[in-house]
Design an enzyme around this catalytic site. Structure first.
Site, PDB file in Angstrom:
ATOM      1  N   GLY A 165       0.834  -1.195   0.000  1.00  0.00           N
ATOM      2  CA  GLY A 165       0.000   0.000   0.000  1.00  0.00           C
ATOM      3  C   GLY A 165       0.865   1.240   0.000  1.00  0.00           C
ATOM      4  O   GLY A 165       2.037   1.180   0.376  1.00  0.00           O
ATOM      5  N   CYS A 171       5.381  -5.984   1.622  1.00  0.00           N
ATOM      6  CA  CYS A 171       5.717  -4.561   1.589  1.00  0.00           C
ATOM      7  C   CYS A 171       5.044  -3.819   2.752  1.00  0.00           C
ATOM      8  O   CYS A 171       5.441  -3.983   3.896  1.00  0.00           O
ATOM      9  CB  CYS A 171       5.357  -3.965   0.236  1.00  0.00           C
ATOM     10  SG  CYS A 171       6.134  -2.349  -0.058  1.00  0.00           S
ATOM     11  N   TYR A 172       4.005  -3.015   2.501  1.00  0.00           N
ATOM     12  CA  TYR A 172       3.290  -2.359   3.601  1.00  0.00           C
ATOM     13  C   TYR A 172       2.822  -3.397   4.617  1.00  0.00           C
ATOM     14  O   TYR A 172       2.808  -3.142   5.827  1.00  0.00           O
ATOM     15  CB  TYR A 172       2.098  -1.574   3.053  1.00  0.00           C
ATOM     16  CG  TYR A 172       1.277  -0.872   4.127  1.00  0.00           C
ATOM     17  CD1 TYR A 172       1.639   0.389   4.574  1.00  0.00           C
ATOM     18  CD2 TYR A 172       0.170  -1.489   4.677  1.00  0.00           C
ATOM     19  CE1 TYR A 172       0.896   1.034   5.562  1.00  0.00           C
ATOM     20  CE2 TYR A 172      -0.581  -0.862   5.663  1.00  0.00           C
ATOM     21  CZ  TYR A 172      -0.219   0.399   6.106  1.00  0.00           C
ATOM     22  OH  TYR A 172      -0.951   1.018   7.090  1.00  0.00           O
ATOM     23  N   ASP A 174     -16.167  -8.918 -22.203  1.00  0.00           N
ATOM     24  CA  ASP A 174     -16.948  -9.162 -20.991  1.00  0.00           C
ATOM     25  C   ASP A 174     -18.432  -9.361 -21.278  1.00  0.00           C
ATOM     26  O   ASP A 174     -19.041 -10.333 -20.826  1.00  0.00           O
ATOM     27  CB  ASP A 174     -16.757  -8.020 -19.992  1.00  0.00           C
ATOM     28  CG  ASP A 174     -15.299  -7.831 -19.604  1.00  0.00           C
ATOM     29  OD1 ASP A 174     -14.536  -8.801 -19.711  1.00  0.00           O
ATOM     30  OD2 ASP A 174     -14.920  -6.719 -19.205  1.00  0.00           O
ATOM     31  N   LYS A 222      -9.985 -10.782 -15.727  1.00  0.00           N
ATOM     32  CA  LYS A 222     -10.110 -10.689 -17.184  1.00  0.00           C
ATOM     33  C   LYS A 222      -9.581 -11.929 -17.888  1.00  0.00           C
ATOM     34  O   LYS A 222     -10.214 -12.444 -18.824  1.00  0.00           O
ATOM     35  CB  LYS A 222      -9.341  -9.457 -17.681  1.00  0.00           C
ATOM     36  CG  LYS A 222      -9.581  -9.116 -19.142  1.00  0.00           C
ATOM     37  CD  LYS A 222     -10.910  -8.424 -19.314  1.00  0.00           C
ATOM     38  CE  LYS A 222     -11.074  -7.793 -20.666  1.00  0.00           C
ATOM     39  NZ  LYS A 222     -12.262  -6.942 -20.747  1.00  0.00           N
ATOM     40  N   GLU A 268       4.650 -11.016  -6.419  1.00  0.00           N
ATOM     41  CA  GLU A 268       3.626 -11.227  -7.446  1.00  0.00           C
ATOM     42  C   GLU A 268       4.015 -10.665  -8.805  1.00  0.00           C
ATOM     43  O   GLU A 268       3.410 -11.035  -9.820  1.00  0.00           O
ATOM     44  CB  GLU A 268       2.290 -10.625  -6.989  1.00  0.00           C
ATOM     45  CG  GLU A 268       2.242  -9.111  -6.878  1.00  0.00           C
ATOM     46  CD  GLU A 268       2.745  -8.564  -5.550  1.00  0.00           C
ATOM     47  OE1 GLU A 268       2.429  -7.403  -5.238  1.00  0.00           O
ATOM     48  OE2 GLU A 268       3.464  -9.297  -4.830  1.00  0.00           O
ATOM     49  N   HIS A 288       7.901  -7.402  -3.627  1.00  0.00           N
ATOM     50  CA  HIS A 288       6.658  -7.892  -4.247  1.00  0.00           C
ATOM     51  C   HIS A 288       6.901  -9.207  -4.998  1.00  0.00           C
ATOM     52  O   HIS A 288       7.469  -9.198  -6.094  1.00  0.00           O
ATOM     53  CB  HIS A 288       6.099  -6.841  -5.208  1.00  0.00           C
ATOM     54  CG  HIS A 288       5.534  -5.650  -4.515  1.00  0.00           C
ATOM     55  ND1 HIS A 288       4.232  -5.598  -4.063  1.00  0.00           N
ATOM     56  CD2 HIS A 288       6.097  -4.463  -4.155  1.00  0.00           C
ATOM     57  CE1 HIS A 288       4.012  -4.429  -3.483  1.00  0.00           C
ATOM     58  NE2 HIS A 288       5.130  -3.729  -3.518  1.00  0.00           N
TER      59      HIS A 288
END
Length: 509
Positions: free
Chosen positions: A54, A81-82, A224, A365, A168, A166
């Site tokens: 964050g 992280c945060y 979508d 998505k 990810e 991070h």
């Protein structure tokens, strides 16, 4: 959602990426606001909890905090992280402002390995994004790695882990391995997320919810709404009616393609409305991009509302809402900082008194695309690039008229055709042509011309929050330029946009 992974959202631009990475492991993940009451979190019976990154500081006056009891619930926790700084702050460690901060790639030196780093070699590359740093770890924790600052800590007895980088993002070499270690080795999560079973479950839920009533859906031709339409049609057949509004600002022959692809191939009932003249009249003389957006959104809602009212027996309004939309709408006033404003057309009027049906609201998505293929939608349709709600209205800079739309449709169609022809379309994330309100002198044959300038735009991105321009071969760009100038009457100059995001945006307006 028993045995899934909960991700608490503290505003990281990467939190959706964490969720997608875990779903790719076939484990259910859910992203919820950081301030969700602890009893609601525990009621979901998660196998593990991840505290996302964050932008704020744990030492700030209005810092985003969680209840300390979260760390005493005997559920594995991973702070990122945060999330690491928060873990330290709440459990008695010290977090301070860094001397210089670390941003971008850094080297991870593992000092004392643990379950999170199983199979991860020393001195690997990780992605940092912070200014605060953990100065001292809480009691019961040990330091596991450094990168100039404390980069990882853990209390393995309590299954509490925290990392300053991070895992990810693709820039972290062994980030995927670390997340797998947390999900399977530490949390002991089960593989409980398969899209084929999701389709069967959702079809059954739609049938039960709708019963014998009718559903209307705004079909745009985008991924979508198209996947939502085919999925609902699979459940209730002709109880679904799709309304397709041709604003006159769509891609070349889009209306015809939608009717062929979904009306004829999938036998969907489609009410096609050609509102081109209406939109062009409303847009006449308007150059301001925000005003254009408002006009297009307002007229779209009005047209859809007029048509929808003709279906007296309809009880449900179906929409192609997907999980990122849900995450952003639930994160009121942050936690998730809004990094980009969406180009989607505005919402539909509340006085329609229809119940919402949103069969894709749990999917990212890439998962929507996989569901589309499972349903038999051709690959090239489910992997189409995003197209803004206001359409070519924001790709024609300045005033919009029918002549400019025709010019841009032809130029854009050539660019997309060449991307497919050269097997480049799926290697880029979003590609299109922009028409500038600028004319320049040119020479065509023996005649001087004074015509428009077109800009070719193509971007590569993972999350559309940051993007780089596509590095095409010069020969490819030369072919695109030659074809547009020679085949499209009204353009005599083509430029290529080499701006990245930030500071530019992907769209021009």
């Amino acid at each position: 959602m028993q045995n899934g992974i909960i991700i608490l959202d503290f505003g990281s631009q990467y939190n959706q990426l964490i969720g997608r990475r875990i779903r790719e492991m076939e484990v259910y993940s859910e992203i919820i606001p950081f301030n969700t009451p602890i009893d609601q979190i525990l009621a979901k019976q998660p196998a593990g909890i991840i505290l996302s990154g964050g932008p704020s500081s744990v030492n700030a006056e209005n810092a985003h905090l969680v209840e300390k009891s979260l760390f005493e619930a005997e559920i594995p926790v991973l702070g990122i992280c945060y999330g690491m700084q928060l873990t330290s702050h709440l459990l008695g460690g010290k977090v301070a402002k860094g001397v210089k901060g670390e941003y971008g790639k850094s080297t991870l030196n593992i000092e004392k390995s643990n379950a999170l780093f199983a199979g991860v070699p020393d001195n690997s590359t990780v992605w940092m994004s912070h200014f605060d740093e953990v100065e001292s770890v809480p009691g019961g924790f040990e330091i596991n790695a450094k990168s100039g600052v404390i980069a990882a800590m853990s209390n393995q007895d309590k299954n509490l882990y925290a990392i300053q980088f991070h895992p990810e993002v693709t820039h972290t070499e062994y980030g995927g391995k670390m997340l797998e270690n947390f999900v399977f080795n530490i949390c002991k999560a089960e593989k409980n997320w398969k899209l084929t079973s999701y389709i069967d479950k959702t079809v059954a839920e739609i049938r039960e919810k709708v019963g014998s009533d009718n559903v209307i859906l705004g079909l745009s031709g985008g991924v979508d709404s198209s996947v939502a339409a085919v999925l609902i049609h699979k459940a209730i057949g002709d109880q679904l009616t799709c309304i397709f509004v041709d604003t006159g600002l769509l891609r070349k022959a889009e209306g015809k393609k939608v009717m062929e692809n979904y009306g004829e191939h999938f036998n969907l009932k489609i009410d096609m409305i050609d509102a081109t003249e209406r939109f062009m009249t409303k847009l006449a003389g308007v150059a301001d991009p925000e005003e254009k957006r408002k006009i297009i959104g307002r007229e779209f809602v009005a047209v859809f509302d007029e048509e929808a009212k003709k279906f007296k027996g309809a009880k449900f309004l179906a929409q192609g809402t997907i999980y990122p939309d849900v995450i952003e709408s639930q994160s009121v006033k942050g936690p998730s900082a809004v990094i980009k404003s969406h180009h989607n057309v505005g919402g539909l009027p509340k006085e329609m008194n229809l119940q919402l049906l949103e069969p894709l609201r749990e999917l990212f998505k890439d998962e929507v695309r996989k569901v589309g293929e499972e349903l038999g939608i051709p690959h090239h349709l489910v992997y189409r690039h995003p197209f803004p709600g206001p359409g070519l209205g924001i790709r024609i800079l300045g005033e919009v008229d029918a002549e400019k739309v025709k010019i841009l449709q032809e130029a854009d169609d050539i660019f997309i055709e060449e991307l497919y022809k050269n097997n480049l379309y799926e290697q880029v994330s979003q590609a299109f042509v922009v028409l500038l309100p600028v004319k320049s002198v040119g020479v065509m044959g023996d005649e001087r011309t004074y015509e428009y300038t077109a800009v070719v735009r193509s971007a590569n991105t993972i999350d559309f929050m940051t993007a780089e321009f596509s590095k095409f071969p010069w020969e490819f760009l030369e072919t695109v330029s030659n074809r547009i100038i020679n085949e499209v009457r009204g353009i005599n100059r083509v430029a290529y946009d080499i701006s990245s995001k930030p500071p530019a945006t992907i769209e021009w307006e």
